[in-house]
Design an enzyme around this catalytic site. Structure first.
Site, PDB file in Angstrom:
ATOM      1  N   CYS A   1     -49.327 -37.653  16.301  1.00  8.00           N
ATOM      2  CA  CYS A   1     -49.570 -36.298  15.794  1.00  8.00           C
ATOM      3  C   CYS A   1     -50.876 -35.747  16.349  1.00  8.00           C
ATOM      4  CB  CYS A   1     -49.603 -36.293  14.283  1.00  8.00           C
ATOM      5  SG  CYS A   1     -50.999 -37.221  13.662  1.00  8.00           S
TER       6      CYS A   1
ATOM      7  N   GLU B   1     -43.040 -28.526  18.862  1.00  4.96           N
ATOM      8  CA  GLU B   1     -43.775 -29.787  18.942  1.00  4.96           C
ATOM      9  C   GLU B   1     -42.846 -30.765  19.665  1.00  4.96           C
ATOM     10  OE1 GLU B   1     -44.079 -32.163  15.381  1.00  4.96           O
ATOM     11  OE2 GLU B   1     -45.943 -33.058  16.082  1.00  4.96           O
TER      12      GLU B   1
HETATM   13  P1  NAD Z   1     -39.858 -36.660   9.655  1.00  4.12           P
HETATM   14  O1  NAD Z   1     -40.399 -35.473   8.954  1.00  4.12           O
HETATM   15  O2  NAD Z   1     -38.516 -36.567  10.272  1.00  4.12           O
HETATM   16  O3  NAD Z   1     -39.777 -37.903   8.632  1.00  4.12           O
HETATM   17  C1  NAD Z   1     -40.867 -38.260   7.834  1.00  4.12           C
HETATM   18  C2  NAD Z   1     -40.340 -38.884   6.544  1.00  4.12           C
HETATM   19  O4  NAD Z   1     -39.551 -37.917   5.857  1.00  4.12           O
HETATM   20  C3  NAD Z   1     -39.456 -40.091   6.781  1.00  4.12           C
HETATM   21  O5  NAD Z   1     -39.780 -41.082   5.831  1.00  4.12           O
HETATM   22  C4  NAD Z   1     -38.053 -39.546   6.578  1.00  4.12           C
HETATM   23  O6  NAD Z   1     -37.169 -40.509   6.044  1.00  4.12           O
HETATM   24  C5  NAD Z   1     -38.255 -38.418   5.593  1.00  4.12           C
HETATM   25  N1  NAD Z   1     -37.293 -37.325   5.797  1.00  4.12           N
HETATM   26  C6  NAD Z   1     -36.742 -36.931   6.973  1.00  4.12           C
HETATM   27  N2  NAD Z   1     -35.897 -35.896   6.768  1.00  4.12           N
HETATM   28  C7  NAD Z   1     -35.927 -35.619   5.438  1.00  4.12           C
HETATM   29  C8  NAD Z   1     -35.270 -34.655   4.624  1.00  4.12           C
HETATM   30  N3  NAD Z   1     -34.434 -33.764   5.139  1.00  4.12           N
HETATM   31  N4  NAD Z   1     -35.539 -34.651   3.304  1.00  4.12           N
HETATM   32  C9  NAD Z   1     -36.393 -35.549   2.776  1.00  4.12           C
HETATM   33  N5  NAD Z   1     -37.039 -36.501   3.509  1.00  4.12           N
HETATM   34  C10 NAD Z   1     -36.809 -36.529   4.829  1.00  4.12           C
HETATM   35  O7  NAD Z   1     -40.968 -37.111  10.704  1.00  4.12           O
HETATM   36  P2  NAD Z   1     -40.860 -38.260  11.795  1.00  4.12           P
HETATM   37  O8  NAD Z   1     -39.939 -37.811  12.870  1.00  4.12           O
HETATM   38  O9  NAD Z   1     -40.629 -39.569  11.159  1.00  4.12           O
HETATM   39  O10 NAD Z   1     -42.362 -38.276  12.335  1.00  4.12           O
HETATM   40  C11 NAD Z   1     -42.817 -37.419  13.348  1.00  4.12           C
HETATM   41  C12 NAD Z   1     -43.486 -36.201  12.761  1.00  4.12           C
HETATM   42  O11 NAD Z   1     -44.557 -36.599  11.919  1.00  4.12           O
HETATM   43  C13 NAD Z   1     -44.120 -35.316  13.816  1.00  4.12           C
HETATM   44  O12 NAD Z   1     -43.877 -33.978  13.463  1.00  4.12           O
HETATM   45  C14 NAD Z   1     -45.606 -35.639  13.721  1.00  4.12           C
HETATM   46  O13 NAD Z   1     -46.470 -34.619  14.151  1.00  4.12           O
HETATM   47  C15 NAD Z   1     -45.732 -35.875  12.269  1.00  4.12           C
HETATM   48  N6  NAD Z   1     -46.921 -36.662  11.967  1.00  4.12           N
HETATM   49  C16 NAD Z   1     -47.986 -36.007  11.428  1.00  4.12           C
HETATM   50  C17 NAD Z   1     -49.131 -36.703  11.171  1.00  4.12           C
HETATM   51  C18 NAD Z   1     -50.316 -36.012  10.583  1.00  4.12           C
HETATM   52  O14 NAD Z   1     -51.236 -36.707  10.206  1.00  4.12           O
HETATM   53  N7  NAD Z   1     -50.339 -34.708  10.459  1.00  4.12           N
HETATM   54  C19 NAD Z   1     -49.208 -38.075  11.440  1.00  4.12           C
HETATM   55  C20 NAD Z   1     -48.100 -38.711  11.972  1.00  4.12           C
HETATM   56  C21 NAD Z   1     -46.947 -37.985  12.228  1.00  4.12           C
END
Ligand code: NAD
Length: 510
Positions: free
Chosen positions: A296, A395
């Site tokens: 991120c 992104e």
């Molecule tokens: P994601 O949002 O797809 O998933 C994150 C979590 O949410 C997972 O545990 C997943 O099971 C859950 N989830 C997914 N879809 C959902 C839904 N529809 N309803 C409820 N829960 C749901 O993210 P990802 O692909 O695992 O991670 C990548 C993203 O995370 C990127 O956008 C990245 O920028 C972000 N990120 C941000 C930071 C930060 O500190 N700002 C740090 C790491 C990652």
């Protein structure tokens, strides 16, 4: 050009590992009948099945945490600190084992995975100082014989929902301060790389964390929605993409929960004409392609100011062929595969859309991806990107670096500030005055000056602005301690009963 493989592979042994929940101090196999696939991204083979929790299974994780809360909360601060020190020792000792699990399921190279655990350890170390961190204030004699003091107390059961890209470190950002503050915890890790959560649970148990204080519920939206609505969950930390962060924030706060929800990012690195060109190019390449861009805080856009652009693009391009892309377990690899086939294909699609929208593909990672069924994409560079293009707006979260050319510093700042995200940014310059102005001007939560990935150390807090964070609290550091506790102010006096009388007036201090 290497063909991007499409057929899913099964692990050669045919035997799939089962990744269970961890509830009440023990591994608990799922009973919902629902499982999700886990892959080795370097081979494309499915290696495991992860249980996906039902509502009832989430409830049992929350119940274990609720039952464990009174005793954990009552434990003295020095004893909780002692347990955290032991946790620190065990995680440190097993950092390679944790890292191997990360590489096997996420794909990042082993050295980077070790780095992830090491940064997470810093947050555990900070949590070891909990007796000092929870010191309150005290004011003697605010009125005659009256003292006032403030204390911070834990919230109860708190939950963490984490993304795929830091399967060990991001949970540490949450459980380490949460537990040290006296809360009990339910972790819902990413279903894409869930194994690290179980090793973490074992280490916490070995360190003396009582059963039920730390629980893992594997799952998907079903588990997340249940955590959001469960009346016994007092607070929820989320790290992931922006649409889900917004969803968590809106639905959690609606139910009266305390929420910190960190979202996605589009991080700009501004390079001024006076910057050291080699240093800027090294930094851009390291920050754009490390962990295959799945950070991120990865740099996703280089903003080339004025006449630096041609030389900078040339310097970045020169460095790309030297990057070794391969299986993260191979010590020679510098960049591993992406996490899933679908994600790799989505990232690669920008290499088609960008030129049709007017950009120039300088390096196409499809041409340099290693052969085989792994989810690989080589490093890609797109020049002449403008803010209307998909490659700029989205992104991408992969090894694709865009270059936007702007004539002046002011336009660079305008570009950064107009972007909906505000996670991290960096400026490369030799002019201290301009760097200080940049720090003042940008609407971004974490700023690097000649530092491309300015992830704050553990005694500061991590968090972006705008669409990169929903909620008031940044994560870990002092704001993490605040998030996982609530304040109480006590006004106290020990008067001589003989002086007692009825007084219906509003209490006065003088
Ligand atoms: P994601 O949002 O797809 O998933 C994150 C979590 O949410 C997972 O545990 C997943 O099971 C859950 N989830 C997914 N879809 C959902 C839904 N529809 N309803 C409820 N829960 C749901 O993210 P990802 O692909 O695992 O991670 C990548 C993203 O995370 C990127 O956008 C990245 O920028 C972000 N990120 C941000 C930071 C930060 O500190 N700002 C740090 C790491 C990652």
């Amino acid at each position: 050009m290497t063909e991007l493989a499409s057929a899913p592979e099964r692990a050669e042994s045919g035997e799939l590992k089962r990744i269970t929940h961890w509830i009440g101090g023990a591994a608990v196999p799922g009973s919902s009948g629902r499982v999700g696939p886990v892959y080795n991204p370097a081979t494309g083979a499915q290696t495991a099945e992860v249980d996906l929790a039902s509502v009832e299974e989430v409830d049992s994780g929350v119940a274990a945490a609720r039952d464990a809360f009174p005793a954990w909360r009552e434990l003295s601060l020095s004893r909780r600190a002692e347990v955290m020190f032991k946790v620190r020792e065990l995680v440190s000792r097993r950092r390679e084992d944790l890292a191997r699990l990360l590489t096997a399921e996420h794909g990042k190279v082993l050295s980077d995975a070790v780095g992830e655990v090491t940064r997470g350890l810093e947050v555990i170390e900070y949590a070891c100082g909990i007796p000092t961190l929870l010191k309150g204030g005290f004011s003697e004699q605010v009125s005659s014989g009256v003292d006032v003091y403030s204390i911070r107390q834990p919230l109860g059961v708190v939950a963490g929902i984490t993304p795929f890209n830091f399967p060990a470190m991001v949970p540490m950002w949450m459980w380490a301060p949460a537990l040290a503050c006296g809360n009990t915890f339910v972790l819902k890790p990413s279903e894409k790389d869930p194994s690290a959560s179980l090793l973490t649970a074992e280490l916490l148990k070995e360190a003396g964390v009582p059963d039920g204080v730390f629980n893992v519920v594997q799952g998907d939206k079903v588990a997340v929605d249940r955590l959001l609505e469960h009346p016994d969950v007092a607070a929820l930390s989320f790290v992931g993409s922006t649409p889900i962060a917004r969803y968590i924030y809106e639905n959690g706060t609606k139910r009266g929960k305390r929420i910190q929800a960190l979202g996605g990012a589009k991080n700009h690195m501004v390079v001024l004409p006076d910057a050291d060109l080699d240093m800027a190019a090294d930094a851009a390449v390291s920050a754009a392609y490390g962990s295959a861009g799945e950070r991120c805080m990865a740099i996703s856009v280089v903003v080339a100011v004025g006449e630096v652009a041609d030389d900078l693009v040339r310097a970045i391009k020169e460095r790309l062929p030297k990057i070794v892309v391969g299986d993260g377990m191979d010590p020679g690899s510098e960049m591993g595969p992406l996490v899933t086939r679908e994600h790799r294909d989505k990232v690669a699609s920008y290499l088609d859309s960008a030129p049709t929208q007017g950009a120039t593909v300088v390096a196409d990672g499809r041409e340099t991806a290693p052969d085989g069924n792994g989810f690989f994409l080589g490093v890609s560079l797109i020049d002449d990107v403008t803010p209307e293009m998909d490659a700029y707006k989205d992104e991408i979260f992969g090894p694709v670096l865009s270059v936007v050319r702007v004539p002046t510093y002011d336009e660079a700042v305008q570009l950064v500030n107009d972007n909906p995200y505000g996670n991290g940014t960096a400026i490369f310059t030799r002019d201290g005055g301009v760097a200080r102005q940049f720090q003042f001007d940008v609407d971004v939560g974490m700023v690097g000056i000649n530092v491309p990935i300015p992830v704050p150390v553990a005694f500061y807090s991590f968090g972006g602005w705008k669409a990169s964070l929903f909620g008031d609290s940044h994560i870990y550091g002092p704001e993490g301690v605040n998030f996982y506790t609530r304040g109480k102010v006590v006004t106290s006096r020990w008067p001589d009963p003989a002086t007692s009388r009825v007084n219906l007036g509003f209490p006065q201090t003088r």
